[in-house]
Write a protein that holds these residues in place. Structure first.
Motif, mmCIF file in Angstrom:
data_model
loop_
_atom_site.group_PDB
_atom_site.id
_atom_site.type_symbol
_atom_site.label_atom_id
_atom_site.label_comp_id
_atom_site.label_asym_id
_atom_site.label_seq_id
_atom_site.Cartn_x
_atom_site.Cartn_y
_atom_site.Cartn_z
ATOM 1 N N ILE A 184 0.869 -1.185 0.000
ATOM 2 C CA ILE A 184 0.000 0.000 0.000
ATOM 3 C C ILE A 184 0.905 1.235 0.000
ATOM 4 O O ILE A 184 1.748 1.391 0.899
ATOM 5 N N LEU A 185 0.711 2.085 -1.007
ATOM 6 C CA LEU A 185 1.512 3.315 -1.118
ATOM 7 C C LEU A 185 0.623 4.523 -0.887
ATOM 8 O O LEU A 185 -0.534 4.539 -1.314
ATOM 9 N N ILE A 186 1.166 5.510 -0.208
ATOM 10 C CA ILE A 186 0.403 6.746 0.062
ATOM 11 C C ILE A 186 1.180 7.922 -0.534
ATOM 12 O O ILE A 186 2.342 8.141 -0.179
ATOM 13 N N ASP A 187 0.506 8.647 -1.421
ATOM 14 C CA ASP A 187 1.134 9.839 -2.005
ATOM 15 C C ASP A 187 1.199 10.948 -0.967
ATOM 16 O O ASP A 187 0.231 11.171 -0.230
ATOM 17 N N LEU A 188 2.309 11.632 -0.919
ATOM 18 C CA LEU A 188 2.452 12.765 0.008
ATOM 19 C C LEU A 188 2.406 14.072 -0.778
ATOM 20 O O LEU A 188 2.935 14.143 -1.894
ATOM 21 N N PRO A 189 1.775 15.105 -0.195
ATOM 22 C CA PRO A 189 1.777 16.395 -0.907
ATOM 23 C C PRO A 189 3.204 16.929 -1.055
ATOM 24 O O PRO A 189 4.008 16.851 -0.125
ATOM 25 N N GLY A 190 3.490 17.426 -2.251
ATOM 26 C CA GLY A 190 4.832 17.953 -2.542
ATOM 27 C C GLY A 190 4.950 19.419 -2.167
ATOM 28 O O GLY A 190 3.952 20.085 -1.878
ATOM 29 N N LEU A 191 6.154 19.889 -2.213
ATOM 30 C CA LEU A 191 6.504 21.269 -1.853
ATOM 31 C C LEU A 191 5.547 22.302 -2.470
ATOM 32 O O LEU A 191 5.100 23.240 -1.801
ATOM 33 N N ASP A 192 5.200 22.107 -3.742
ATOM 34 C CA ASP A 192 4.350 23.081 -4.442
ATOM 35 C C ASP A 192 2.878 22.991 -4.031
ATOM 36 O O ASP A 192 2.072 23.834 -4.427
ATOM 37 N N GLU A 193 2.522 21.966 -3.236
ATOM 38 C CA GLU A 193 1.115 21.806 -2.816
ATOM 39 C C GLU A 193 0.883 22.258 -1.375
ATOM 40 O O GLU A 193 -0.244 22.292 -0.904
ATOM 41 N N TRP A 194 1.948 22.548 -0.639
ATOM 42 C CA TRP A 194 1.770 22.898 0.775
ATOM 43 C C TRP A 194 1.085 24.260 0.892
ATOM 44 O O TRP A 194 1.504 25.218 0.254
ATOM 45 N N LYS A 195 0.052 24.291 1.756
ATOM 46 C CA LYS A 195 -0.663 25.566 1.943
ATOM 47 C C LYS A 195 -0.462 26.113 3.354
ATOM 48 O O LYS A 195 -0.498 27.307 3.575
ATOM 49 N N ASP A 196 -0.272 25.190 4.306
ATOM 50 C CA ASP A 196 -0.284 25.623 5.709
ATOM 51 C C ASP A 196 1.056 25.463 6.429
ATOM 52 O O ASP A 196 1.091 25.328 7.644
ATOM 53 N N ILE A 197 2.119 25.432 5.667
ATOM 54 C CA ILE A 197 3.432 25.367 6.328
ATOM 55 C C ILE A 197 3.977 26.794 6.382
ATOM 56 O O ILE A 197 4.356 27.364 5.358
ATOM 57 N N PRO A 198 3.998 27.377 7.594
ATOM 58 C CA PRO A 198 4.423 28.778 7.676
ATOM 59 C C PRO A 198 5.912 28.937 7.352
ATOM 60 O O PRO A 198 6.700 28.035 7.599
ATOM 61 N N LYS A 199 6.229 30.062 6.796
ATOM 62 C CA LYS A 199 7.643 30.380 6.574
ATOM 63 C C LYS A 199 8.233 30.768 7.933
ATOM 64 O O LYS A 199 7.640 31.531 8.681
ATOM 65 N N THR A 200 9.372 30.218 8.243
ATOM 66 C CA THR A 200 9.987 30.521 9.534
ATOM 67 C C THR A 200 11.407 31.014 9.337
ATOM 68 O O THR A 200 12.172 30.429 8.562
ATOM 69 N N ASP A 201 11.718 32.049 10.053
ATOM 70 C CA ASP A 201 13.049 32.630 9.999
ATOM 71 C C ASP A 201 14.044 31.659 10.652
ATOM 72 O O ASP A 201 13.793 31.144 11.749
ATOM 73 N N ILE A 202 15.137 31.411 9.996
ATOM 74 C CA ILE A 202 16.089 30.392 10.466
ATOM 75 C C ILE A 202 16.694 30.774 11.823
ATOM 76 O O ILE A 202 16.921 29.911 12.679
ATOM 77 N N THR A 203 16.917 32.064 12.039
ATOM 78 C CA THR A 203 17.497 32.501 13.315
ATOM 79 C C THR A 203 16.522 32.212 14.459
ATOM 80 O O THR A 203 16.912 31.745 15.536
ATOM 81 N N THR A 204 15.242 32.460 14.205
ATOM 82 C CA THR A 204 14.218 32.170 15.212
ATOM 83 C C THR A 204 14.161 30.666 15.480
ATOM 84 O O THR A 204 14.090 30.221 16.630
ATOM 85 N N ALA A 205 14.178 29.891 14.409
ATOM 86 C CA ALA A 205 14.083 28.433 14.571
ATOM 87 C C ALA A 205 15.262 27.907 15.390
ATOM 88 O O ALA A 205 15.079 27.108 16.319
ATOM 89 N N ILE A 206 16.453 28.382 15.087
ATOM 90 C CA ILE A 206 17.640 27.904 15.823
ATOM 91 C C ILE A 206 17.566 28.380 17.276
ATOM 92 O O ILE A 206 17.847 27.624 18.207
ATOM 93 N N GLY A 207 17.152 29.640 17.454
ATOM 94 C CA GLY A 207 17.090 30.196 18.810
ATOM 95 C C GLY A 207 16.066 29.503 19.694
ATOM 96 O O GLY A 207 16.237 29.419 20.910
ATOM 97 N N ASN A 208 14.995 29.012 19.100
ATOM 98 C CA ASN A 208 13.926 28.366 19.883
ATOM 99 C C ASN A 208 14.104 26.861 20.022
ATOM 100 O O ASN A 208 13.409 26.233 20.819
ATOM 101 N N ARG A 209 14.958 26.273 19.227
ATOM 102 C CA ARG A 209 15.097 24.809 19.238
ATOM 103 C C ARG A 209 15.429 24.289 20.625
ATOM 104 O O ARG A 209 16.289 24.797 21.320
ATOM 105 N N LYS A 210 14.691 23.304 21.044
ATOM 106 C CA LYS A 210 15.037 22.577 22.254
ATOM 107 C C LYS A 210 14.360 21.215 22.185
ATOM 108 O O LYS A 210 13.479 21.004 21.332
ATOM 109 N N SER A 211 14.762 20.308 23.051
ATOM 110 C CA SER A 211 14.155 18.976 23.042
ATOM 111 C C SER A 211 12.816 19.019 23.754
ATOM 112 O O SER A 211 12.698 19.576 24.848
#
Ligand SMILES: Cc1cc2nc3c(=O)[nH]c(=O)nc-3n(C[C@H](O)[C@H](O)[C@H](O)COP(=O)(O)O)c2cc1C
Length: 254
Positions: A46-73
């Motif tokens: 059984i194979l499941i197609d995944l939406p590709g980069l050009d189909e994403w609607k709800d993935i917010p753009k995130t600033d890399i500095t913010t992402a690195i600064g907030n990263r934690k386990s």
């Protein structure tokens, strides 16, 4: 600690081995065909197609500095599902292929020594929209999932395989990266193993950072029961075995 034993184990972290290897005798240089980029699956899977980069609607753009600064386990997750789009995005960030495939090589969104990319991504899915719970595997070449198996006790089994750490069984899904060492050994012989371990770090770090964009969190896990986890995944423990775990779930952002 015994000094001689320490020396042996510390050598794993060094690159001294490179001077000892006759690279002309590696499988690559002996003309042995390049191993496949991706593990095969049965024809009736059984194979499941995944939406590709050009189909994403709800993935917010995130600033890399913010992402690195907030990263934690994160080890505690909300009882909220991830969307299929969010899962597709996490897979693209961690193992997605970019560009063309040539001569058994495919560039991905993470670096890899010699572009050998020795990992398969297994996913214990518990709470992802449009997916029945169970074990799946990512197919980066076609950006699909292949269904592996289901098991009512999968959450409990993931916790046991994680030496009692509960979060891999209480997540929305849990990544399990499996190494196929021959992909790297084909090129580097006995110098393959350190770089496989280094590569795993890039993959998991991308997962940490990608999670920041979707109000999710993860926690790298390297303490697990090797034999228990390999058996759960149906791996032989020699040609393929688990190396790293990362549960993912939505988290309250502070
Ligand atoms: C290679 C590696 C292995 C880890 N293994 C575990 C683990 O088995 N269990 C766990 O709870 N956390 C594990 N962690 C998470 C670390 O404990 C965590 O990264 C560290 O405490 C620093 O916290 P931070 O990630 O929030 O900065 C691991 C992290 C790394 C990078």
């Amino acid at each position: 600690m015994n000094k001689e034993t320490l020396k042996i184990y510390r050598n794993f972290l060094k690159d001294s081995i490179r001077k000892k290897i006759a690279f002309k005798f590696t499988d690559q240089n002996q003309g042995i065909p390049v191993p496949p980029i991706e593990k095969n699956y049965p024809n009736d899977s059984i194979l499941i197609d995944l939406p590709g980069l050009d189909e994403w609607k709800d993935i917010p753009k995130t600033d890399i500095t913010t992402a690195i600064g907030n990263r934690k386990s994160h080890r505690v997750y909300l009882k909220q599902s991830l969307s299929l789009e969010e899962l597709a995005y996490l897979l693209w960030c961690t193992q997605g292929i970019r560009g063309t495939v040539f001569n058994g090589h495919a560039y991905r969104n993470v670096p890899s020594a010699g572009c050998r990319h020795a990992f398969e991504t297994y996913l214990a899915i518990f709470n992802v929209d449009k997916l029945d719970p169970g074990m799946y595997r990512y197919l980066p070449l076609s950006h699909q999932l292949v269904f592996e198996f289901t098991d009512d006790m999968l959450p409990e089994k993931m916790i046991i395989a994680s030496l009692g750490q509960s979060y891999p069984g209480k997540s929305a899904l849990t990544f399990i990266w499996v190494a196929i060492p021959y992909r790297m050994e084909w090129r580097y012989g006995l110098a393959a193993h350190k770089v496989i371990a280094l590569d795993a770090g890039h993959v998991c770090q991308n997962l940490y950072l990608a999670c920041e964009a979707i109000d999710a969190g993860t926690c790298a896990i390297a303490a697990y029961d090797q034999e228990e986890l390999d058996e759960l995944l149906g791996l032989d423990g020699e040609e393929e075995f688990a190396v790293y775990i990362a549960p993912v779930g939505k988290v309250k952002k502070s």
